[in-house]
Write an enzyme that holds these catalytic residues in place. Structure first.
Site, PDB file in Angstrom:
ATOM      1  N   GLU A 177       0.832  -1.061   0.080  1.00  0.00           N
ATOM      2  CA  GLU A 177      -0.109   0.165   0.048  1.00  0.00           C
ATOM      3  C   GLU A 177       0.837   1.076   0.091  1.00  0.00           C
ATOM      4  OE1 GLU A 177      -0.488  -2.537   1.982  1.00  0.00           O
ATOM      5  OE2 GLU A 177      -2.621  -3.124   1.871  1.00  0.00           O
TER       6      GLU A 177
ATOM      7  N   GLN B 241      -9.079  -6.269  11.874  1.00  0.00           N
ATOM      8  CA  GLN B 241      -8.484  -5.292  10.865  1.00  0.00           C
ATOM      9  C   GLN B 241      -8.999  -4.109  11.390  1.00  0.00           C
ATOM     10  OE1 GLN B 241      -8.378  -7.227   6.889  1.00  0.00           O
ATOM     11  NE2 GLN B 241      -6.442  -7.856   7.365  1.00  0.00           N
TER      12      GLN B 241
ATOM     13  N   LYS C  15     -17.693  -0.600   6.342  1.00  0.00           N
ATOM     14  CA  LYS C  15     -18.114  -1.542   5.467  1.00  0.00           C
ATOM     15  C   LYS C  15     -19.642  -1.481   5.215  1.00  0.00           C
ATOM     16  CE  LYS C  15     -17.466  -6.280   3.670  1.00  0.00           C
ATOM     17  NZ  LYS C  15     -16.791  -7.441   3.845  1.00  0.00           N
TER      18      LYS C  15
ATOM     19  N   MET D  28      24.479   8.611   1.883  1.00  0.00           N
ATOM     20  CA  MET D  28      24.494  10.138   2.319  1.00  0.00           C
ATOM     21  C   MET D  28      24.733   9.639   4.018  1.00  0.00           C
ATOM     22  SD  MET D  28      24.444  13.020   1.977  1.00  0.00           S
ATOM     23  CE  MET D  28      23.411  13.763   0.551  1.00  0.00           C
TER      24      MET D  28
HETATM   25  C1  LIG Z   1      12.616   5.586   5.055  1.00  0.00           C
HETATM   26  C2  LIG Z   1      14.014   6.290   5.589  1.00  0.00           C
HETATM   27  N1  LIG Z   1      14.781   5.709   6.243  1.00  0.00           N
HETATM   28  C3  LIG Z   1      16.110   6.208   6.648  1.00  0.00           C
HETATM   29  C4  LIG Z   1      16.360   7.245   6.055  1.00  0.00           C
HETATM   30  C5  LIG Z   1      17.486   7.981   6.484  1.00  0.00           C
HETATM   31  N2  LIG Z   1      18.722   8.370   5.457  1.00  0.00           N
HETATM   32  C6  LIG Z   1      18.447   9.418   4.563  1.00  0.00           C
HETATM   33  S1  LIG Z   1      19.796   9.163   3.086  1.00  0.00           S
HETATM   34  C7  LIG Z   1      19.848   7.466   3.649  1.00  0.00           C
HETATM   35  C8  LIG Z   1      20.858   6.491   2.868  1.00  0.00           C
HETATM   36  C9  LIG Z   1      20.385   6.218   1.518  1.00  0.00           C
HETATM   37  O1  LIG Z   1      21.078   5.260   0.868  1.00  0.00           O
HETATM   38  P1  LIG Z   1      21.036   4.982  -0.943  1.00  0.00           P
HETATM   39  O2  LIG Z   1      19.633   4.568  -1.151  1.00  0.00           O
HETATM   40  O3  LIG Z   1      21.584   3.701  -0.965  1.00  0.00           O
HETATM   41  O4  LIG Z   1      21.344   6.344  -1.384  1.00  0.00           O
HETATM   42  P2  LIG Z   1      22.666   6.670  -1.559  1.00  0.00           P
HETATM   43  O5  LIG Z   1      22.854   7.835  -0.466  1.00  0.00           O
HETATM   44  O6  LIG Z   1      23.950   5.936  -1.484  1.00  0.00           O
HETATM   45  O7  LIG Z   1      22.583   7.607  -2.928  1.00  0.00           O
HETATM   46  C10 LIG Z   1      19.361   7.187   4.789  1.00  0.00           C
HETATM   47  C11 LIG Z   1      19.633   5.614   5.259  1.00  0.00           C
HETATM   48  C12 LIG Z   1      15.393   8.079   5.219  1.00  0.00           C
HETATM   49  N3  LIG Z   1      15.649   9.262   4.634  1.00  0.00           N
HETATM   50  N4  LIG Z   1      14.219   7.432   4.857  1.00  0.00           N
END
Ligand SMILES: Cc1ncc(C[n+]2csc(CCOP(=O)(O)OP(=O)(O)O)c2C)c(N)n1
Lengths: 162, 561
Positions: free
Chosen positions: B47, B110, B159, B474
């Site tokens: 979803e 649910q 429902k 990042m």
């Molecule tokens: C749902 C979610 N969980 C955690 C984060 C924290 N977060 C921000 S950037 C990142 C890393 C993303 O890694 P990737 O998708 O491999 O992208 P890259 O930065 O390597 O391009 C994380 C864990 C987030 N933004 N969203």
């Protein structure tokens, strides 16, 4: 600074939680919140006492206005308005103190609304100052319980120019 | 009609053509009504994916996205998607099933209080308790979602409301005394703003997502060109002003360009249009645009003077206000002059020349920025681009030049990993003839990878370009810069072989491991029109995004390449 804000809302299921959720979610503080139906059963009036600097109060009023169920927001602080609160005070009262307690009740135009073998329950209406004053005076006898309504408020009608 | 039929008919009346959803017990009656309806229903695999698809559909078209899910877990699975749309002001109508009214509050099977759960992340929400209110609530929901500052609206449908019957009457209009968004800006304020702008010697326009949402790109371009005012945009504003225009400074903020951040720091008049002074934009707020008179145009009064003190606030629809500003210029007989603000623009050019966006090129490693540049070149900038969150998102914002609004789909406010791929699917469904690419990280793509099945099922030629650094890049970058390179839980080397994963779903999978292979992979992906494609780019693992303003610092204090 403390502000008393009067909010007209749709008298609908969930509205109270929208308003209180707004305050908790954005870290605004609520000192008291009272709500009841108005003459129009589709509309309720909330009186919210809150505090914050100018910027916070501005956000509070704007955010309240943004809620779909809010009809009107009026920050009463800075205007002429009347506010009242009701308190029920259960005070310890032995034989030898009863007369004195009744005298205090009388002076404040309060009422004894329940009598027990060792207690009086006093009903008092007034502004915050008055409720604090009577509480102070009753404290030495032993206050057992207090229930307060929180403040309600209305803007004063236009004063006649003299 | 039954409640379900009323619902479907009402959606048709609202001009809805596509619904993204996933069935379940509580919404069986609606699914039954859908079976004989002309509405297209896209069945997803989770979803959350449905909500992001509806969101991508909405961002790409400007029309509201519609979602249908069941009660309980179906409803709770939508929350991240709804919060994502809420933060970026995207119009959605989310329909959730609910247990029958008689069972509400009984911890029925649910049952979830989804109205309570989503109250803080919807613009508004409804529980329909009486079938008599159903049609009006649907009408109001679309009106609220689309008007003023747009946003998601949720309707919870017990429902029994869906199975009861009632005469169908659909209101032509809604009037809501408690909801009257301001559309036109105050004309005296507009005049004051224009006068302020004309007096300014170093003005800058700071445009945000509001420009895209209100479809004001043309009006903005006209206004900026007429007065030769340089323009920077937020992440959400990309595409709201042509990325290749000589007046464009690039994005500002944490990963903004040197010249945009310097221009904003030195401006004497900052014209904020449909932007909200987010902390990722302003950095240290006290030192943001310290010399500027600030003009702020926004449809949402709560955005104004929330984070910075505004000198000239204008509440109104961005498009109407900017148009009105141009009209005021004509009234004042102001004509565009060629050399206007030449000194200021030279100064900006100087900043631009000293620190252009760049990266260290390499012949044996694929640089992630290079992939973004090649995607831009080989699609001639015509694609709709979605991103995930992290470095992939920032490199896309920096190196893809967005010339048109509604071509860049990204989760700016909430920063939701897993957003991009389903959003790209939604955009591809809305725009079947367009090239749609999700530029992804290897971490984010795994958060909604299951939607590959949806894309295969509907034969969507949507593309995913994974900038595969086998890191949560990042976060790793922050650890490198601020936590002494202690890569705690950011190394995610255990991962699927994305090529074989794509193939196992019936999609195409391609890989480039060296710079010379990049173009070939992209060209091959672009030639595939009958199914989704995953491109796995094995990139330089520890590349960082620069410039970078460390959190809490003023934006002119940038770490540069
Ligand atoms: C749902 C979610 N969980 C955690 C984060 C924290 N977060 C921000 S950037 C990142 C890393 C993303 O890694 P990737 O998708 O491999 O992208 P890259 O930065 O390597 O391009 C994380 C864990 C987030 N933004 N969203």
């Amino acid at each position: 600074m403390r502000h008393t804000i009067s909010v007209l809302v749709d008298n609908e299921f969930g509205v109270l939680s929208r308003v209180s959720g707004l305050f908790s979610g954005r870290g605004f503080n609520i000192e008291s919140l009272c709500v009841a139906e108005t003459m129009d059963p589709k509309v309720s009036l909330m009186t919210i006492v809150t505090s914050g600097d100018h910027k916070v109060i501005e956000q509070i009023t704007k955010q309240l206005n943004k809620l779909i169920n809010v009809i009107k927001v009026n920050d009463l602080t800075g205007q002429e308005y009347i506010e009242r609160e009701l308190a029920l005070i259960k005070v310890h009262s032995t034989e030898d103190h009863r007369a004195e307690i009744l005298r205090i009740v009388d002076i404040f135009r309060a009422k004894v609304v329940d009598v027990g073998p060792k207690s009086y329950t006093v009903e008092i209406t007034g502004d915050e100052e008055k409720i604090r004053a009577i509480s102070e005076l009753l404290r030495p006898f032993g206050i057992k319980e207090v229930a307060r309504t929180g403040r309600i408020a209305l803007a004063r009608s236009l004063k006649l120019k003299g | 009609m039954t409640g379900s039929e009323i619902l479907i008919t009402a959606l048709e009346k609202e001009g809805v053509d596509t619904i993204f959803g996933f069935p379940g017990g509580a919404v069986l009656p609606v699914y039954d009504a859908l079976f004989s309806s002309s509405l297209r229903h896209v069945v997803v695999r989770h979803e959350q994916g449905a909500v992001h698809m509806a969101d991508g559909y909405a961002r790409a078209t400007g029309k509201p996205g519609v979602v249908l899910v069941t009660s309980g877990p179906g409803a709770t699975n939508t929350v991240t998607g709804i919060a994502t749309a809420y933060m970026d002001s995207i119009p959605l109508v989310v329909l959730t099933g609910q247990v029958p009214t008689a069972l509400i509050g009984n911890d029925a099977f649910q049952e979830a209080d989804i109205v309570g759960i989503t109250r803080p992340c919807t613009k508004h929400n409804y529980l329909v308790k009486d079938i008599k209110d159903l049609a009006t609530i649907v009408k109001k929901a679309f009106y609220i979602a689309m008007s003023g500052r747009p946003g998601p609206v949720l309707i919870d449908l017990p429902k029994d409301v869906l199975t009861n019957t009632e005469h169908f009457r659909y209101p032509d209009e809604v009037s809501m005394p408690t909801y009257q968004p301001t559309f036109r800006g105050h004309s005296r304020q507009i005049r004051r703003a224009v006068e302020g702008i004309l007096q300014a010697e170093r003005p800058v326009i700071y445009a945000g997502g509001g420009v895209v949402l209100s479809d004001s790109a043309k009006e903005l371009l006209k206004f900026a060109e007429r007065l030769s005012i340089p323009v920077t945009t937020t992440l959400m504003g990309l595409g709201g002003f042509p990325g290749t225009h000589p007046l464009f400074l690039g994005m500002l903020g944490m990963h903004g360009t040197y010249c945009a951040n310097m221009a904003v720091t030195n401006t004497d008049c900052l014209i904020a249009i449909g932007a909200r002074f987010d902390d990722r934009v302003t950095g240290k707020i006290d030192e943001f645009a310290p010399y500027a008179k600030i003009i702020h145009i926004d449809i949402d009064p709560t955005s104004i003077s929330k984070n910075v003190k505004v000198d000239i606030p204008i509440v109104g629809d961005v498009r109407l206000v900017v148009k009105e500003m141009s009209r005021t210029l004509s009234e004042m007989k102001v004509r565009g002059k060629k050399g206007r603000l030449a000194g200021w623009r030279r100064q900006i050019e100087g900043w631009d020349n000293t620190h252009k966006l760049s990266y260290k090129k390499s012949v044996n490693k694929i640089k992630p920025q290079y992939v973004v540049e090649r995607l831009y070149e080989l699609t001639k900038g015509e694609a709709i681009i979605a991103t995930e969150v992290g470095q992939n998102q920032m490199w896309t914002a920096q190196f893809f030049k967005f010339n048109k609004p509604r071509t860049f789909l990204t989760s700016g406010g909430l920063g939701t990993m897993g957003y991009g791929f389903p959003a790209a699917i939604g955009a591809q469904i809305a725009c079947p003839g367009r090239v749609v690419i999700d530029i992804a990280g290897d971490g984010s793509i795994q958060m909604n990878i299951q939607e590959l099945a949806t894309a295969v099922q509907y034969r969507l030629p949507v593309k995913v370009a994974i900038l595969n650094n086998r890191f949560l890049g990042m976060v790793r970058q922050w650890q490198e810069l601020f936590y002494g390179s202690r890569y705690s839980s950011t190394c995610i080397e255990v991962m699927p072989d994305f090529v074989r994963l794509a193939e196992s779903y019936g999609a195409a999978g391609l890989r480039a491991a060296a710079p010379q292979e990049v173009d070939g992979v992209i060209k091959e992906a672009l030639s595939i029109k009958d199914r989704p494609v995953i491109m796995d780019f094995v990139v330089d693992r520890e590349e960082n995004v620069y410039p970078m303003v460390p959190a809490g610092q003023p934006i002119n204090k940038m770490l540069l390449v």
